[in-house]
Design an enzyme around this catalytic site. Structure first.
Site, PDB file in Angstrom:
ATOM      1  N   PHE A  94       0.280   6.988   8.485  1.00 38.21           N
ATOM      2  CA  PHE A  94      -0.597   5.913   8.046  1.00 38.21           C
ATOM      3  C   PHE A  94      -1.866   5.979   8.895  1.00 38.21           C
ATOM      4  CE2 PHE A  94      -2.046   1.466   8.045  1.00 38.21           C
ATOM      5  CZ  PHE A  94      -2.128   1.262   6.679  1.00 38.21           C
ATOM      6  N   ASP A 129       7.646   4.371  13.750  1.00 36.55           N
ATOM      7  CA  ASP A 129       7.019   3.283  13.005  1.00 36.55           C
ATOM      8  C   ASP A 129       7.947   2.948  11.846  1.00 36.55           C
ATOM      9  OD1 ASP A 129       5.586   1.766  11.107  1.00 36.55           O
ATOM     10  OD2 ASP A 129       3.672   2.622  11.729  1.00 36.55           O
ATOM     11  N   TYR A 173       6.046  -8.309   7.327  1.00 30.49           N
ATOM     12  CA  TYR A 173       5.582  -8.930   6.079  1.00 30.49           C
ATOM     13  C   TYR A 173       5.936  -8.125   4.839  1.00 30.49           C
ATOM     14  CZ  TYR A 173       1.613  -5.829   7.175  1.00 30.49           C
ATOM     15  OH  TYR A 173       0.831  -4.750   7.516  1.00 30.49           O
ATOM     16  N   LYS A 174       6.597  -6.999   5.003  1.00 28.99           N
ATOM     17  CA  LYS A 174       7.010  -6.205   3.848  1.00 28.99           C
ATOM     18  C   LYS A 174       8.444  -6.592   3.459  1.00 28.99           C
ATOM     19  CE  LYS A 174       4.061  -2.350   5.373  1.00 28.99           C
ATOM     20  NZ  LYS A 174       2.944  -2.490   4.436  1.00 28.99           N
ATOM     21  N   ARG A 226       2.361   3.173  -6.812  1.00 29.18           N
ATOM     22  CA  ARG A 226       3.477   2.886  -5.901  1.00 29.18           C
ATOM     23  C   ARG A 226       4.253   1.672  -6.396  1.00 29.18           C
ATOM     24  NH1 ARG A 226       2.685   2.165   0.281  1.00 29.18           N
ATOM     25  NH2 ARG A 226       1.890   0.192  -0.503  1.00 29.18           N
TER      26      ARG A 226
END
Length: 428
Positions: free
Chosen positions: A152, A229, A254-255, A403
């Site tokens: 990322f 990560d 938050y995912k 996605r």
């Protein structure tokens, strides 16, 4: 993350797609979806979330849905704990211990024993702490900080800065699909000059799941300190940090943990490293005696030394309430449903979408798949816009990737079938 990122590298292209939309398979798939929902042991968990009626939400890999308990908890924090108790909530209430208390609630979801996980700050800030802390833990004389070449972007930015600060050389590496059975033979990936390794457990573009046990073993066999990560795996699949000897890990909440927009991230520091973990951000909240206000810094014992400044209490306690959605739920059961959902989605797309229109970039083997499916197609941005307009929310990654994130706590098989059918209508 919702940002648009630079074009991803070329993916392994595999032709995908079957018959025309609404072909003879449609009634069977619809009926099967209903039957799968009826047999789903986790189906009742959907009631723990607040979701708009009629919406298919497949973007939990960017922002999880709102758990039903959060609104009332947040109102209490604002009106009573802050509004009435004021500063007394720090000493008489639950505010002060929130970072480590909530960390211990996340710990079972990432395979960690209590006392190793602390919540606070953003993923990027925690990653900076972990990278510099890892460099300070590394054996003397080592010169390289290895990072997944497809990482990322922010992870790459932070790693580059940490490398400059610690005198290491940043080296992007391609992570192989197969790690040698004997970790000592993985010299092509990690070597005697490797100080720190930073890897993403699940690739945010493709949904590829990296082999955490094998890569951790290989890095440690080479004498390196490894950081994972977990942003796209925490709450979606078993991680087992303790069992596999991971050194440090970071992740957002938050995912798949549904903590809310901007909810605080977590930092895992393995117990064996805590005494020597030297944070580059020695804030007063991580001090052994935070209220002594001494001019010199003495770090607190344990993972608490990962704290920095005053915690964001509103977001912190909203996250704590959100974790109630996990009561009585095992990560193993979530993983089983995740694989079933993604398998069924791929099957439905093959039935509904014309041949050759989309290509999967997510690996087919379960051992290499996270909890998302990425499809490559032309005009992907416009296609996702049309899906959203028709009530199916996923997201887009430049230049050509659709996605879809599957959160088993609230996604149904009927949602999956409808999403694939809608995609077929768009291409039909």
């Amino acid at each position: 993350m919702s940002e648009t990122h630079p074009a991803p590298p070329a993916f392994e292209a595999r032709g995908f797609g079957g018959g025309a939309p609404d072909n003879g398979a449609a009634p069977d798939l619809s009926a099967r979806a209903a039957a799968l929902d009826a047999a789903d042991d986790l189906a009742e968990l959907r009631a723990r979330f607040t979701l708009p009626e009629g919406l298919v939400y497949l973007d939990g890999n960017s922002l999880g849905a709102l758990p039903a308990t959060v609104a009332a908890t947040t109102a209490d924090v604002v009106t009573r704990q802050w509004g009435e108790q004021l500063i007394r909530s720090w000493s008489d209430g639950t505010w002060w211990t929130a970072p480590e208390r909530i960390g211990d609630r996340i710990a079972p979801l990432i395979g960690a024993a209590p006392g190793q996980t602390v919540v606070g700050d953003s993923t990027s800030v925690n990653l900076f702490k972990a990278l510099v802390g890892a460099a300070r833990l590394a054996a003397p004389g080592r010169t390289k900080l290895l990072v997944d070449a497809a990482t990322f972007p922010t992870d790459g930015y932070i790693a580059a800065s940490a490398a400059r600060m610690t005198g290491l050389t940043l080296v992007p590496v391609d992570i192989p699909a197969d790690i040698p059975a004997d970790p000592a033979d993985a010299a092509g990936v990690f070597g005697p000059d490797t100080a720190v390794v930073l890897l993403n457990h699940v690739d945010y573009r493709t949904g590829r799941l990296h082999d955490l046990p094998a890569l951790t073993a290989a890095a440690r066999a080479a004498g390196a300190v490894i950081i994972w990560d977990l942003c796209h795996s925490a709450g979606a699949l078993p991680v087992d940090l303790d069992a596999h000897g991971v050194d440090l890990a970071v992740g957002c909440t938050y995912k798949y943990l549904n903590g809310g927009p901007g909810s605080p991230a977590f930092l895992y520091i393995a117990a064996r490293h805590q005494r020597d973990f030297d944070s580059p951000l020695p804030g007063w909240n991580g001090h052994a005696e935070p209220f002594a206000m001494t001019p010199g810094y003495t770090p607190a014992e344990g993972a608490v030394r990962g704290r920095v400044g005053t915690p964001d209490i509103l977001s912190m306690l909203a996250l704590e309430a959100a974790l109630d959605a996990w009561d009585g739920v095992t990560v193993e059961s979530v993983r089983a449903k995740s694989l079933a959902l993604t398998d069924f989605f791929l099957e439905c797309v093959a039935a509904y979408v014309p041949a050759g229109v989309v290509e999967p970039v997510t690996p087919a083997p379960h051992a290499e798949r996270g909890s998302q499916v990425s499809l490559r197609t032309e005009n992907a941005s416009a296609v996702m816009g049309e899906l959203i307009a028709r009530g199916v929310v996923g997201d887009f990654r430049a230049p050509d990737v659709l996605r879809f994130g599957f959160t088993p706590l609230y996604v149904r098989f009927t949602d999956v079938e409808r999403a694939a059918r809608t995609l077929g209508h768009i291409f039909g």
